[in-house]
Scaffold this active site. Structure first.
Site, short mmCIF file in Angstrom:
data_model
loop_
_atom_site.label_atom_id
_atom_site.label_comp_id
_atom_site.label_asym_id
_atom_site.label_seq_id
_atom_site.Cartn_x
_atom_site.Cartn_y
_atom_site.Cartn_z
N PRO A 85 8.87 -2.68 -1.38
CA PRO A 85 9.50 -1.82 -2.39
C PRO A 85 10.30 -2.58 -3.45
O PRO A 85 10.90 -1.97 -4.32
CB PRO A 85 10.42 -0.95 -1.54
CG PRO A 85 10.83 -1.83 -0.41
CD PRO A 85 9.61 -2.65 -0.08
N GLY A 86 10.35 -3.92 -3.36
CA GLY A 86 10.99 -4.69 -4.42
C GLY A 86 12.22 -5.47 -4.00
O GLY A 86 12.92 -6.02 -4.85
N ALA A 87 12.49 -5.56 -2.70
CA ALA A 87 13.70 -6.25 -2.24
C ALA A 87 13.66 -7.74 -2.51
O ALA A 87 14.65 -8.34 -2.93
CB ALA A 87 13.91 -6.00 -0.74
N TRP A 88 12.50 -8.38 -2.27
CA TRP A 88 12.41 -9.82 -2.56
C TRP A 88 12.51 -10.06 -4.06
O TRP A 88 13.09 -11.05 -4.49
CB TRP A 88 11.10 -10.38 -2.00
CG TRP A 88 11.22 -10.75 -0.55
CD1 TRP A 88 12.02 -10.17 0.40
CD2 TRP A 88 10.50 -11.79 0.13
NE1 TRP A 88 11.84 -10.78 1.61
CE2 TRP A 88 10.92 -11.77 1.48
CE3 TRP A 88 9.54 -12.71 -0.26
CZ2 TRP A 88 10.41 -12.67 2.44
CZ3 TRP A 88 9.03 -13.60 0.68
CH2 TRP A 88 9.46 -13.59 2.02
N ASP A 114 1.68 -5.41 -6.25
CA ASP A 114 1.42 -4.71 -4.99
C ASP A 114 0.37 -3.63 -5.20
O ASP A 114 0.19 -3.14 -6.32
CB ASP A 114 2.70 -4.07 -4.45
CG ASP A 114 2.65 -3.88 -2.94
OD1 ASP A 114 1.82 -3.06 -2.47
OD2 ASP A 114 3.41 -4.53 -2.22
N ASP A 156 5.55 -11.61 1.15
CA ASP A 156 5.95 -10.95 2.39
C ASP A 156 4.90 -9.90 2.76
O ASP A 156 5.15 -9.02 3.56
CB ASP A 156 7.31 -10.29 2.21
CG ASP A 156 7.98 -9.92 3.53
OD1 ASP A 156 7.71 -10.61 4.53
OD2 ASP A 156 8.76 -8.95 3.57
N LYS A 196 4.14 -15.10 4.63
CA LYS A 196 4.26 -14.59 6.00
C LYS A 196 2.94 -14.74 6.74
O LYS A 196 1.87 -14.59 6.16
CB LYS A 196 4.67 -13.12 5.97
CG LYS A 196 4.76 -12.48 7.36
CD LYS A 196 5.60 -11.24 7.36
CE LYS A 196 4.98 -10.07 6.65
NZ LYS A 196 5.84 -8.88 6.69
#
Length: 242
Positions: A85-88, A114, A156, A196
């Site tokens: 959702p955009g955290a990184w 994404d 990720d 990852k």
């Protein structure tokens, strides 16, 4: 909707409201979903993500890696693969100064990609409903990057779990190999890649290919990555342009 976004939208109010929400959302849910809700509410990284306005707890995985290894620097160009959702991307925006909030520092750029929709974020250019494994995206990215090359590629991303461990492992390793192809085209010499993976039969093969392309390759397990999770990260630095 992803679980990160579900939690973010549904549960972060006062403590009393949270407990009430959890109780209400338990009704009619499978036991596995109930366990997930309880675990989320007791997770310190979930609470920290809310208090620090990150979109998901996964932000702290990248924060820990960056604080230890200095992956992100002001002025850097970053590609965030599987960004939703955009955290990184939030972390990257802050650390490369892509909003220009610090005029005394070089201004970087962040591009997130994404298959899912990503809510807008100041300082980031999001490409959603797009597949990073599609070679056509490489040309699009090259046009968007300020110097046609990135300093850092982050990933990720992971495939939807099939329930078959080795199959999921192979699918994720295949994604990692597509990131290596992306690096060959768009990563500057000396650049870094974070990806990852789930450990399995093809891990050694992936490490060999990374070692061929990067001078320093190491496995990282951030504290924010749950102990029971099979996820690990390869941190590959000092890219050798072939």
């Amino acid at each position: 909707m992803s679980k990160c976004l579900y939690l973010q939208n549904s549960f972060f109010y006062s403590s009393a409201t949270v407990l009430k929400k959890v109780h209400l959302n338990m009704k009619g849910r499978k036991s596995a979903d109930q366990r997930w809700l309880v675990r989320q509410m007791s997770d310190p990284f979930v609470k920290a993500a809310h208090s620090q306005n990150y979109r998901c707890r996964s932000a702290f995985k990248l924060i820990e890696m960056d604080e230890k290894y200095s992956i992100l620097k002001p002025g850097f160009s970053v590609i965030d693969c599987g960004a939703a959702p955009g955290a990184w991307s939030q972390v990257a925006v802050q650390r490369v100064n892509s909003t220009g909030e610090r005029p005394d520092l070089p201004r970087g750029s962040v591009i997130g990609i994404d298959l899912l929709h990503i809510a807008p974020l100041e300082g980031a250019h999001f490409l959603f409903n797009q597949d990073i494994t599609d070679a056509n995206m490489h040309t699009v990215l090259q046009r968007l990057l300020p110097q046609t090359h990135a300093d850092v590629i982050l990933s990720d991303m992971a495939p939807n779990a099939s329930g078959f461990r080795e199959l999921d492992h192979e699918r994720l390793v295949s994604m990692c190999f597509s990131l290596l192809e992306l690096a060959e085209k768009l990563l500057r010499p000396g650049g870094s890649l974070v990806c990852k993976y789930w450990d399995g039969a093809s891990t050694h093969k992936l490490r060999e290919h990374l070692t061929h392309s990067f001078r320093d390759v190491r496995t990282v397990k951030p504290k924010a990555s749950r102990k029971e999770s099979a996820e690990l990260y390869f941190l590959a630095r000092m890219f050798r342009k072939m």
